[in-house]
Design a protein around this motif. Structure first.
Motif, short mmCIF file in Angstrom:
data_model
loop_
_atom_site.label_atom_id
_atom_site.label_comp_id
_atom_site.label_asym_id
_atom_site.label_seq_id
_atom_site.Cartn_x
_atom_site.Cartn_y
_atom_site.Cartn_z
N ALA A 123 47.24 13.47 -20.99
CA ALA A 123 48.37 14.41 -20.99
C ALA A 123 48.15 15.60 -21.94
O ALA A 123 48.79 16.64 -21.76
CB ALA A 123 49.66 13.68 -21.38
N PHE A 149 45.56 17.41 -22.05
CA PHE A 149 44.71 18.40 -21.38
C PHE A 149 45.47 19.04 -20.22
O PHE A 149 46.29 18.40 -19.57
CB PHE A 149 43.44 17.75 -20.83
N GLU A 150 45.14 20.28 -19.96
CA GLU A 150 45.73 20.96 -18.80
C GLU A 150 45.15 20.31 -17.54
O GLU A 150 43.94 20.12 -17.42
CB GLU A 150 45.38 22.45 -18.84
N THR A 151 46.04 19.98 -16.62
CA THR A 151 45.62 19.37 -15.36
C THR A 151 44.61 20.30 -14.68
O THR A 151 44.77 21.51 -14.67
CB THR A 151 46.83 19.15 -14.44
N SER A 176 41.73 21.06 -15.76
CA SER A 176 40.76 21.64 -16.69
C SER A 176 39.50 20.78 -16.65
O SER A 176 39.51 19.63 -16.20
CB SER A 176 41.33 21.67 -18.11
N ASP A 210 37.89 19.38 -19.15
CA ASP A 210 38.04 18.19 -19.99
C ASP A 210 38.87 17.11 -19.29
O ASP A 210 38.54 15.93 -19.34
CB ASP A 210 38.68 18.55 -21.34
N TYR A 211 39.94 17.54 -18.63
CA TYR A 211 40.77 16.59 -17.89
C TYR A 211 39.94 15.93 -16.79
O TYR A 211 39.98 14.71 -16.62
CB TYR A 211 41.99 17.30 -17.29
N GLU A 212 39.20 16.73 -16.06
CA GLU A 212 38.39 16.20 -14.95
C GLU A 212 37.35 15.20 -15.45
O GLU A 212 37.16 14.13 -14.83
CB GLU A 212 37.69 17.34 -14.20
#
Length: 162
Positions: free
Chosen positions: A63, A65-67, A69, A71-73
Motif C-alpha cells: 500500500a 507504493f503507487e499502484t 509503479s 516497485d509495486y510491480e
C-alpha cells in the motif's frame, strides 16, 4: 496463542509430505485460514508461510507504493506471483511445491520457525547458519540500543515529553 512461536523440526515422508506443527495449525485455524499461503522468502533461502495476518501484512507493505509503479510491480510479483496456496490435509500435512523445496534446499527434513505473524520453513543446516548469524547480529543490535538509551539518560533526555 496469538502468533507463530517456537521452532519445530519435522521429516518429510516418502510422498514428500511434512506435518505443519500443531501449534501453527492452531494459529491458522484461529485466523480462519484453511490453507497455507507460501512464497520464497525475499532475502533468505527459506519459504515464508502463514495465513490471513501474513496476507494483511503483504497488503500493508504494498500500500505504500503507487499502484502500477515499478516497485509495486516487483514486490507484488514476489509476494503474489511466486506464491502458492498449499492445502493442509486432514492429518495436518502439506506437500511443499518442488520449486520451493529447491529454493530452500529442503530434502528430507524441514525446520518450521515461528516469527509472530508468519513462519518460515528452512533446511536444517541452512537454518543453523541463519540462527548463528542472527544471534551475532542480535547482540550488536541490542548493544546499539543500550547505547542509545544510555546516551539519552546521560543527556537528561529520557524521550518523554510533557
Amino acid at each position: 496463542m496469538d502468533g507463530f512461536v517456537a521452532t519445530y523440526t519435522n521429516r518429510l515422508d516418502a510422498k514428500g509430505r511434512v506435518s505443519v506443527p500443531a501449534p501453527f495449525r492452531d494459529v491458522l485455524a484461529q485466523e480462519g485460514a484453511k490453507a497455507l499461503y507460501c512464497y520464497p522468502a525475499l532475502d533468505q533461502p527459506a519459504i515464508d508461510a502463514g495465513g490471513m495476518r501474513l496476507r494483511a501484512a503483504i497488503d500493508s507493505r504494498l500500500a505504500v507504493f503507487e499502484t502500477f509503479s515499478e516497485d509495486y510491480e516487483i514486490l507484488s510479483t514476489a509476494f503474489y506471483g511466486e506464491s502458492r496456496v498449499v492445502k493442509i490435509d486432514g492429518d495436518g500435512r502439506i506437500v511443499l511445491p518442488d520449486e520451493f523445496r529447491e529454493v530452500a534446499g529442503i530434502d528430507d527434513t524441514a525446520v518450521f520457525v515461528g516469527q509472530g505473524f508468519k513462519f518460515q520453513i528452512w533446511e536444517p543446516e541452512r537454518f543453523a547458519v541463519r540462527q548463528r548469524d542472527a544471534r551475532a547480529r542480535l547482540r550488536s543490535v541490542t548493544r546499539a540500543l543500550s547505547g542509545q538509551r544510555s546516551g539519552k539518560e546521560e543527556s537528561g533526555d529520557t524521550g518523554e515529553r510533557a
